[in-house]
Design a protein around this motif. Structure first.
Motif, PDB file in Angstrom:
ATOM      1  N   LEU A 237       1.179 -20.731  19.243  1.00 39.04           N
ATOM      2  CA  LEU A 237       2.371 -19.140  19.668  1.00 39.04           C
ATOM      3  C   LEU A 237       3.338 -19.767  19.520  1.00 39.04           C
ATOM      4  O   LEU A 237       4.410 -18.944  19.096  1.00 39.04           O
ATOM      5  N   TYR A 238       3.525 -20.977  19.702  1.00 34.82           N
ATOM      6  CA  TYR A 238       4.878 -21.734  20.077  1.00 34.82           C
ATOM      7  C   TYR A 238       5.346 -21.705  18.806  1.00 34.82           C
ATOM      8  O   TYR A 238       6.445 -21.517  17.815  1.00 34.82           O
ATOM      9  N   GLU A 239       4.156 -21.953  17.735  1.00 35.86           N
ATOM     10  CA  GLU A 239       4.950 -22.796  15.814  1.00 35.86           C
ATOM     11  C   GLU A 239       5.038 -21.300  15.674  1.00 35.86           C
ATOM     12  O   GLU A 239       6.073 -21.533  14.598  1.00 35.86           O
ATOM     13  N   LYS A 240       4.948 -20.478  15.840  1.00 31.98           N
ATOM     14  CA  LYS A 240       4.659 -18.731  14.839  1.00 31.98           C
ATOM     15  C   LYS A 240       6.270 -18.081  15.888  1.00 31.98           C
ATOM     16  O   LYS A 240       7.493 -18.046  14.675  1.00 31.98           O
ATOM     17  N   ALA A 241       6.213 -18.582  16.770  1.00 32.57           N
ATOM     18  CA  ALA A 241       8.012 -18.349  17.625  1.00 32.57           C
ATOM     19  C   ALA A 241       8.917 -19.188  16.856  1.00 32.57           C
ATOM     20  O   ALA A 241      10.523 -18.478  15.993  1.00 32.57           O
TER      21      ALA A 241
ATOM     22  N   ARG B 107      16.814  -7.541  15.456  1.00 33.40           N
ATOM     23  CA  ARG B 107      15.854  -8.528  15.410  1.00 33.40           C
ATOM     24  C   ARG B 107      14.714  -8.179  15.812  1.00 33.40           C
ATOM     25  O   ARG B 107      13.769  -9.384  15.830  1.00 33.40           O
ATOM     26  N   ALA B 108      15.768  -8.611  17.552  1.00 36.77           N
ATOM     27  CA  ALA B 108      14.528  -8.574  18.867  1.00 36.77           C
ATOM     28  C   ALA B 108      13.351  -8.136  18.854  1.00 36.77           C
ATOM     29  O   ALA B 108      11.968  -8.452  18.803  1.00 36.77           O
ATOM     30  N   LEU B 109      13.388  -6.718  18.626  1.00 37.66           N
ATOM     31  CA  LEU B 109      11.799  -6.350  18.515  1.00 37.66           C
ATOM     32  C   LEU B 109      11.007  -6.107  17.204  1.00 37.66           C
ATOM     33  O   LEU B 109       9.612  -5.949  17.286  1.00 37.66           O
ATOM     34  N   GLU B 110      11.083  -6.587  16.143  1.00 41.85           N
ATOM     35  CA  GLU B 110      10.602  -7.185  15.064  1.00 41.85           C
ATOM     36  C   GLU B 110      10.677  -8.423  14.707  1.00 41.85           C
ATOM     37  O   GLU B 110       9.046  -8.278  15.023  1.00 41.85           O
ATOM     38  N   ILE B 111      10.420  -9.073  15.742  1.00 45.41           N
ATOM     39  CA  ILE B 111      10.150 -10.551  16.151  1.00 45.41           C
ATOM     40  C   ILE B 111       9.073 -10.388  17.605  1.00 45.41           C
ATOM     41  O   ILE B 111       8.207 -10.790  17.609  1.00 45.41           O
ATOM     42  N   GLU B 112       9.506  -9.392  18.727  1.00 44.64           N
ATOM     43  CA  GLU B 112       8.775  -9.435  19.508  1.00 44.64           C
ATOM     44  C   GLU B 112       7.297  -8.880  18.900  1.00 44.64           C
ATOM     45  O   GLU B 112       5.893  -8.605  19.454  1.00 44.64           O
ATOM     46  N   GLN B 113       6.925  -7.949  17.750  1.00 47.35           N
ATOM     47  CA  GLN B 113       6.180  -7.213  16.729  1.00 47.35           C
ATOM     48  C   GLN B 113       5.495  -8.072  16.505  1.00 47.35           C
ATOM     49  O   GLN B 113       3.684  -8.398  16.454  1.00 47.35           O
ATOM     50  N   SER B 114       5.649  -8.969  15.745  1.00 49.76           N
ATOM     51  CA  SER B 114       5.116  -9.977  14.992  1.00 49.76           C
ATOM     52  C   SER B 114       4.583 -10.864  16.090  1.00 49.76           C
ATOM     53  O   SER B 114       3.017 -11.345  15.735  1.00 49.76           O
ATOM     54  N   LEU B 115       4.853 -11.249  16.732  1.00 49.38           N
ATOM     55  CA  LEU B 115       4.273 -12.577  18.290  1.00 49.38           C
ATOM     56  C   LEU B 115       3.688 -11.347  18.470  1.00 49.38           C
ATOM     57  O   LEU B 115       2.214 -12.189  18.999  1.00 49.38           O
ATOM     58  N   THR B 116       3.351 -10.129  18.902  1.00 44.69           N
ATOM     59  CA  THR B 116       2.152  -9.657  19.599  1.00 44.69           C
ATOM     60  C   THR B 116       1.219  -9.072  18.417  1.00 44.69           C
ATOM     61  O   THR B 116      -0.325  -9.774  19.223  1.00 44.69           O
ATOM     62  N   ALA B 117       1.459  -9.012  17.708  1.00 44.28           N
ATOM     63  CA  ALA B 117      -0.138  -8.964  16.491  1.00 44.28           C
ATOM     64  C   ALA B 117      -0.177 -10.432  16.386  1.00 44.28           C
ATOM     65  O   ALA B 117      -1.703 -10.647  16.461  1.00 44.28           O
ATOM     66  N   ASP B 118       0.486 -11.532  16.310  1.00 48.72           N
ATOM     67  CA  ASP B 118       0.010 -13.070  16.725  1.00 48.72           C
ATOM     68  C   ASP B 118      -1.032 -13.071  17.606  1.00 48.72           C
ATOM     69  O   ASP B 118      -2.195 -13.853  17.959  1.00 48.72           O
TER      70      ASP B 118
END
Length: 194
Positions: A106-110, A165-176
């Motif tokens: 998850l850290y790597e994805k973030a 980009r905050a909500l886009e990154i939140e959605q991507s990390l939630t999906a991951d």
């Protein structure tokens, strides 16, 4: 008599704002529970274009705050949120999976999601710290594992990123997170069935 007192308080509030200059037109501010972009100020009121503090977007509403409220409420200048935000979000799941197993992934994805603006984020973070004379977390992503009051597992994410980009990154990390969580859950089930 009451109306006269209110007018006097509004005028004193106007003088206070003009002399102390805690914000300018165009700044994002918080007055009490109200968030917005300063549109205008006159002797009686402050006009704000309301901003949703969770999505960093305009709501389409206009707020009129009497200047008397500016004397009695704290005023927070949130102008740096127009470009970058310290975005926090929490994902809660049951305790059937140990998130530490895939935390590094998850850290790597973030880090991947934040890579294209990392240099600008470092400079902007330093600018905010110098201007406000405070230390703020960032710009590196941070993930904390905790438990809720009923024992569920929580992952608390803190990302310093461009506001848009905050909500886009939140959605991507939630999906991951969901993908990794369900994969780990399936592995746990197959291990226990053998």
């Amino acid at each position: 008599m009451i109306a006269t007192r209110e007018f006097i308080q509004c005028f004193i509030g106007f003088l206070y704002i003009v002399s102390s200059r805690p914000f300018r037109i165009g700044d994002w501010i918080q007055v009490g529970d109200y968030y917005g972009e300063v549109h205008s100020i006159d002797w009686a009121k402050l006009t704000l274009l309301e901003v949703n503090s969770d999505s960093y977007e305009y709501t389409g509403k206009t707020l009129y705050v009497p200047n008397s409220k500016l004397i009695t409420s704290s005023i927070k200048n949130l102008n740096f949120l127009k470009r970058y935000a310290m975005h926090h979000f929490t994902i809660t799941r049951d305790g059937s999976v140990n998130p530490f197993v895939f935390l590094d992934e998850l850290y790597e994805k973030a880090h991947d999601y934040c890579a294209d603006f990392k240099d600008v984020a470092i400079r902007y973070n330093q600018l905010i710290e110098n201007r406000l004379d405070v230390h703020i977390a960032g710009p590196e992503p941070h993930i904390q594992v905790a438990t809720s009051d009923i024992g569920d597992t929580q992952l608390i994410f803190t990302i310093f990123c461009p506001t848009e980009r905050a909500l886009e990154i939140e959605q991507s990390l939630t999906a991951d997170f969901m993908k990794l969580w369900f994969e780990q859950q399936q592995m746990n089930k197959s291990d226990s069935s053998q």
